[in-house]
Motif scaffolding. Sequence first.
Motif, PDB file in Angstrom:
ATOM      1  N   LEU A   9       0.836  -1.195   0.000  1.00 50.44           N
ATOM      2  CA  LEU A   9       0.000   0.000   0.000  1.00 50.44           C
ATOM      3  C   LEU A   9       0.874   1.249   0.000  1.00 50.44           C
ATOM      4  CD1 LEU A   9      -2.611  -0.968   2.755  1.00 50.44           C
ATOM      5  CD2 LEU A   9      -2.911  -1.149   0.275  1.00 50.44           C
ATOM      6  N   HIS A  10       0.496   2.229  -0.794  1.00 46.12           N
ATOM      7  CA  HIS A  10       1.068   3.569  -0.704  1.00 46.12           C
ATOM      8  C   HIS A  10      -0.033   4.484  -0.167  1.00 46.12           C
ATOM      9  CE1 HIS A  10       4.778   3.296  -3.589  1.00 46.12           C
ATOM     10  NE2 HIS A  10       4.779   2.357  -2.642  1.00 46.12           N
ATOM     11  N   ILE A  11       0.265   5.106   0.951  1.00 46.78           N
ATOM     12  CA  ILE A  11      -0.714   5.929   1.662  1.00 46.78           C
ATOM     13  C   ILE A  11      -0.194   7.360   1.718  1.00 46.78           C
ATOM     14  CG2 ILE A  11      -1.984   6.241   3.819  1.00 46.78           C
ATOM     15  CD1 ILE A  11      -1.258   3.245   4.428  1.00 46.78           C
ATOM     16  N   CYS A  12      -0.975   8.286   1.241  1.00 49.41           N
ATOM     17  CA  CYS A  12      -0.592   9.700   1.259  1.00 49.41           C
ATOM     18  C   CYS A  12      -1.703  10.486   1.931  1.00 49.41           C
ATOM     19  CB  CYS A  12      -0.348  10.205  -0.157  1.00 49.41           C
ATOM     20  SG  CYS A  12       0.364  11.857  -0.227  1.00 49.41           S
ATOM     21  N   SER A  13      -1.343  11.282   2.938  1.00 47.68           N
ATOM     22  CA  SER A  13      -2.347  11.982   3.727  1.00 47.68           C
ATOM     23  C   SER A  13      -1.926  13.431   3.947  1.00 47.68           C
ATOM     24  CB  SER A  13      -2.523  11.271   5.076  1.00 47.68           C
ATOM     25  OG  SER A  13      -3.598  11.815   5.805  1.00 47.68           O
ATOM     26  N   GLU A  14      -2.887  14.339   3.832  1.00 48.59           N
ATOM     27  CA  GLU A  14      -2.622  15.757   4.044  1.00 48.59           C
ATOM     28  C   GLU A  14      -3.727  16.380   4.880  1.00 48.59           C
ATOM     29  OE1 GLU A  14      -2.178  17.695   0.266  1.00 48.59           O
ATOM     30  OE2 GLU A  14      -0.335  16.610  -0.251  1.00 48.59           O
ATOM     31  N   ASN A  15      -3.325  17.203   5.856  1.00 51.76           N
ATOM     32  CA  ASN A  15      -4.267  17.976   6.663  1.00 51.76           C
ATOM     33  C   ASN A  15      -4.322  19.410   6.155  1.00 51.76           C
ATOM     34  OD1 ASN A  15      -4.590  15.772   8.421  1.00 51.76           O
ATOM     35  ND2 ASN A  15      -2.900  16.451   9.716  1.00 51.76           N
ATOM     36  N   ASN A  16      -5.464  20.048   6.325  1.00 50.45           N
ATOM     37  CA  ASN A  16      -5.527  21.476   6.026  1.00 50.45           C
ATOM     38  C   ASN A  16      -5.570  22.314   7.303  1.00 50.45           C
ATOM     39  OD1 ASN A  16      -8.141  21.059   6.935  1.00 50.45           O
ATOM     40  ND2 ASN A  16      -9.148  22.028   5.173  1.00 50.45           N
ATOM     41  N   PHE A  17      -4.985  21.744   8.381  1.00 52.01           N
ATOM     42  CA  PHE A  17      -4.920  22.427   9.677  1.00 52.01           C
ATOM     43  C   PHE A  17      -3.710  21.901  10.427  1.00 52.01           C
ATOM     44  CE2 PHE A  17      -7.388  18.598  10.060  1.00 52.01           C
ATOM     45  CZ  PHE A  17      -6.949  18.018  11.229  1.00 52.01           C
ATOM     46  N   PRO A  18      -3.277  22.587  11.507  1.00 48.05           N
ATOM     47  CA  PRO A  18      -2.060  22.164  12.208  1.00 48.05           C
ATOM     48  C   PRO A  18      -2.178  20.754  12.789  1.00 48.05           C
ATOM     49  CG  PRO A  18      -2.666  24.381  12.838  1.00 48.05           C
ATOM     50  CD  PRO A  18      -3.813  23.845  12.044  1.00 48.05           C
ATOM     51  N   THR A  19      -1.136  19.968  12.637  1.00 51.19           N
ATOM     52  CA  THR A  19      -1.088  18.613  13.171  1.00 51.19           C
ATOM     53  C   THR A  19      -0.659  18.628  14.635  1.00 51.19           C
ATOM     54  OG1 THR A  19      -0.515  17.760  10.987  1.00 51.19           O
ATOM     55  CG2 THR A  19      -0.058  16.326  12.848  1.00 51.19           C
ATOM     56  N   ALA A  20      -1.292  17.781  15.458  1.00 50.46           N
ATOM     57  CA  ALA A  20      -0.905  17.589  16.870  1.00 50.46           C
ATOM     58  C   ALA A  20      -0.915  18.885  17.656  1.00 50.46           C
ATOM     59  CB  ALA A  20       0.468  16.933  16.965  1.00 50.46           C
ATOM     60  N   ALA A  21      -1.919  19.741  17.401  1.00 54.62           N
ATOM     61  CA  ALA A  21      -1.976  21.015  18.117  1.00 54.62           C
ATOM     62  C   ALA A  21      -3.308  21.197  18.827  1.00 54.62           C
ATOM     63  CB  ALA A  21      -1.751  22.164  17.138  1.00 54.62           C
ATOM     64  N   GLY A  22      -3.907  20.109  19.298  1.00 56.41           N
ATOM     65  CA  GLY A  22      -5.163  20.223  20.011  1.00 56.41           C
ATOM     66  C   GLY A  22      -6.363  20.357  19.092  1.00 56.41           C
ATOM     67  N   LEU A  23      -6.230  20.043  17.812  1.00 58.93           N
ATOM     68  CA  LEU A  23      -7.342  20.129  16.864  1.00 58.93           C
ATOM     69  C   LEU A  23      -7.740  18.756  16.336  1.00 58.93           C
ATOM     70  CD1 LEU A  23      -6.544  23.316  14.749  1.00 58.93           C
ATOM     71  CD2 LEU A  23      -8.306  23.028  16.483  1.00 58.93           C
ATOM     72  N   ALA A  24      -7.492  17.725  17.124  1.00 56.55           N
ATOM     73  CA  ALA A  24      -7.954  16.375  16.783  1.00 56.55           C
ATOM     74  C   ALA A  24      -7.450  15.892  15.435  1.00 56.55           C
ATOM     75  CB  ALA A  24      -9.481  16.305  16.831  1.00 56.55           C
ATOM     76  N   SER A  25      -6.185  16.162  15.137  1.00 58.37           N
ATOM     77  CA  SER A  25      -5.625  15.740  13.858  1.00 58.37           C
ATOM     78  C   SER A  25      -5.532  14.227  13.750  1.00 58.37           C
ATOM     79  CB  SER A  25      -4.244  16.362  13.657  1.00 58.37           C
ATOM     80  OG  SER A  25      -3.356  15.985  14.696  1.00 58.37           O
ATOM     81  N   SER A  26      -5.265  13.537  14.865  1.00 56.25           N
ATOM     82  CA  SER A  26      -5.199  12.078  14.803  1.00 56.25           C
ATOM     83  C   SER A  26      -6.569  11.489  14.523  1.00 56.25           C
ATOM     84  CB  SER A  26      -4.625  11.501  16.105  1.00 56.25           C
ATOM     85  OG  SER A  26      -5.477  11.784  17.207  1.00 56.25           O
ATOM     86  N   ALA A  27      -7.625  12.143  15.001  1.00 55.52           N
ATOM     87  CA  ALA A  27      -8.979  11.637  14.779  1.00 55.52           C
ATOM     88  C   ALA A  27      -9.338  11.674  13.303  1.00 55.52           C
ATOM     89  CB  ALA A  27      -9.981  12.455  15.590  1.00 55.52           C
ATOM     90  N   SER A  28      -9.171  12.823  12.670  1.00 55.62           N
ATOM     91  CA  SER A  28      -9.497  12.907  11.248  1.00 55.62           C
ATOM     92  C   SER A  28      -8.531  12.058  10.416  1.00 55.62           C
ATOM     93  CB  SER A  28      -9.468  14.359  10.775  1.00 55.62           C
ATOM     94  OG  SER A  28      -8.194  14.937  10.952  1.00 55.62           O
ATOM     95  N   GLY A  29      -7.282  11.966  10.863  1.00 57.44           N
ATOM     96  CA  GLY A  29      -6.291  11.190  10.133  1.00 57.44           C
ATOM     97  C   GLY A  29      -6.619   9.715  10.087  1.00 57.44           C
ATOM     98  N   TYR A  30      -6.933   9.134  11.223  1.00 56.38           N
ATOM     99  CA  TYR A  30      -7.256   7.708  11.244  1.00 56.38           C
ATOM    100  C   TYR A  30      -8.631   7.429  10.644  1.00 56.38           C
ATOM    101  CZ  TYR A  30      -3.176   5.940  13.695  1.00 56.38           C
ATOM    102  OH  TYR A  30      -1.889   5.555  14.013  1.00 56.38           O
ATOM    103  N   ALA A  31      -9.566   8.366  10.796  1.00 60.04           N
ATOM    104  CA  ALA A  31     -10.868   8.188  10.149  1.00 60.04           C
ATOM    105  C   ALA A  31     -10.708   8.196   8.634  1.00 60.04           C
ATOM    106  CB  ALA A  31     -11.837   9.280  10.589  1.00 60.04           C
ATOM    107  N   ALA A  32      -9.843   9.080   8.119  1.00 58.58           N
ATOM    108  CA  ALA A  32      -9.589   9.105   6.679  1.00 58.58           C
ATOM    109  C   ALA A  32      -8.890   7.829   6.226  1.00 58.58           C
ATOM    110  CB  ALA A  32      -8.742  10.327   6.326  1.00 58.58           C
ATOM    111  N   LEU A  33      -7.928   7.365   7.014  1.00 60.79           N
ATOM    112  CA  LEU A  33      -7.223   6.127   6.684  1.00 60.79           C
ATOM    113  C   LEU A  33      -8.189   4.955   6.577  1.00 60.79           C
ATOM    114  CD1 LEU A  33      -4.471   4.464   6.516  1.00 60.79           C
ATOM    115  CD2 LEU A  33      -4.810   4.088   8.972  1.00 60.79           C
ATOM    116  N   VAL A  34      -9.014   4.774   7.601  1.00 56.89           N
ATOM    117  CA  VAL A  34      -9.923   3.620   7.626  1.00 56.89           C
ATOM    118  C   VAL A  34     -11.011   3.761   6.569  1.00 56.89           C
ATOM    119  CG1 VAL A  34     -11.642   2.416   9.044  1.00 56.89           C
ATOM    120  CG2 VAL A  34      -9.436   3.081  10.032  1.00 56.89           C
TER     121      VAL A  34
END
Length: 411
Positions: free
Chosen positions: A106-131
């Motif tokens: 698998l090649h997985i490419c992910s981009e946020n349009n907001f700061p990562t790991a800054a109290g904005l639940a980036s891991s939540a949207s990241g893993y939801a997008a992954l799954v």
Amino acid sequence: MAKVFEATVTAPVNIAVIKYWGKRDAALILPTNSSLSVTLSQDHLSTRTTIRAAPEFTGDRLWLNGVEESIAASKRLINSITTARKLRAALEQQDADAAPLSTWGLHICSENNFPTAAGLASSASGYAALVSALGALFELPQSASDLSRVARVGSGSACRSMFGGFVAWQAGISDDGSDSQAVQVADRQHWPELQALVLVVSDQKKTVSSTAGMQTTVDTSQLFAERVRTVVPQRMEAIQKAIAERDFAAFAEITMRDSNQFHAVCLDTYPPISYMNDTSRAIAGIVHAFNSAVGRVAAAYTYDAGPNAVIYALKDDMRDIVELFTHCFPRPDAVLPETFYANSFAVFDTPDAAGTRITNPNVAQLAQTAGKFPAGSVRRFIHTEVGDGPRVLPASQSLLDAAGMPKHVRE
């Protein structure tokens, strides 16, 4: 031309109003208490993820915001991918004609349009997008609640980003986690007047991660046990009633009280954890002063494990709130107006007018009392609303090129 097996999705940020903090099983990420969140619009806050499977890929690779990251270094990432692969493998066993995607790299490419790991639940949207992307790529028949359990083993709060609207993460009681999943309490259309204003106080990585912080709380806080035993169950029932009845005053009070108690529990942790800073506390004080100025509970703050504030309000009140806070926390000269406040809801005639006017006389008087904080105390404002769940995008929105490599790479 050989068929390309690929999926691209976006997934939303969710902000909890009843907080998740503490695990009864760290390996399966089973929470000590249920929680409830509001999903925010992906038009303003989202993670986009593209996943391609191909037999020529020699292994799994991940790029996050243009930088390659090690999959092997993250047990949670491995768990989510492995769980999804097992579900795909079961399909392949039932259908001899199915492509053996579960065995391909698998090649997985992910981009946020907001700061990562800054109290904005980036891991939540990241893993939801992954799954969600894995579910689309593997053509998994499981429901969103079923897939939320896959997202949960990556990041607990990610299970809530598998739905739009208002979402409960049911703690469950089973040791295997089979009943610890997300369910939608109400969709985004149920309360379309509800909006949110995110105040980004810091876009730096947290000094104490949520994972480390919550385990220390479970081990050392006496207040935590009472919260889990009595307070959260009562609040879960009360806030679902407030949402069902669209009772903003009740919703707001429960939201603020739960945020306050969450941070009190963090301070009761030994050694104490402090995620809020002076600017965070000032924002909370101004929200209470605003409610007093307008003579009712018209705004509610909440803080996750970080200094950034999220203020909930109904659409008719949000203009006053935006005018007040952009006045009290002015834009630094080095930040572009459209970056500081994008003006997505046309509160001002132009983005550079943010902070220059206050329409409501009572709010203007409050602004004089509160004064102005140093420019840059709030780095930017994100004005958004209740949003939908993960979206599957067309191939034209892929983050990978024809060779299956990222289109955008940072050195």
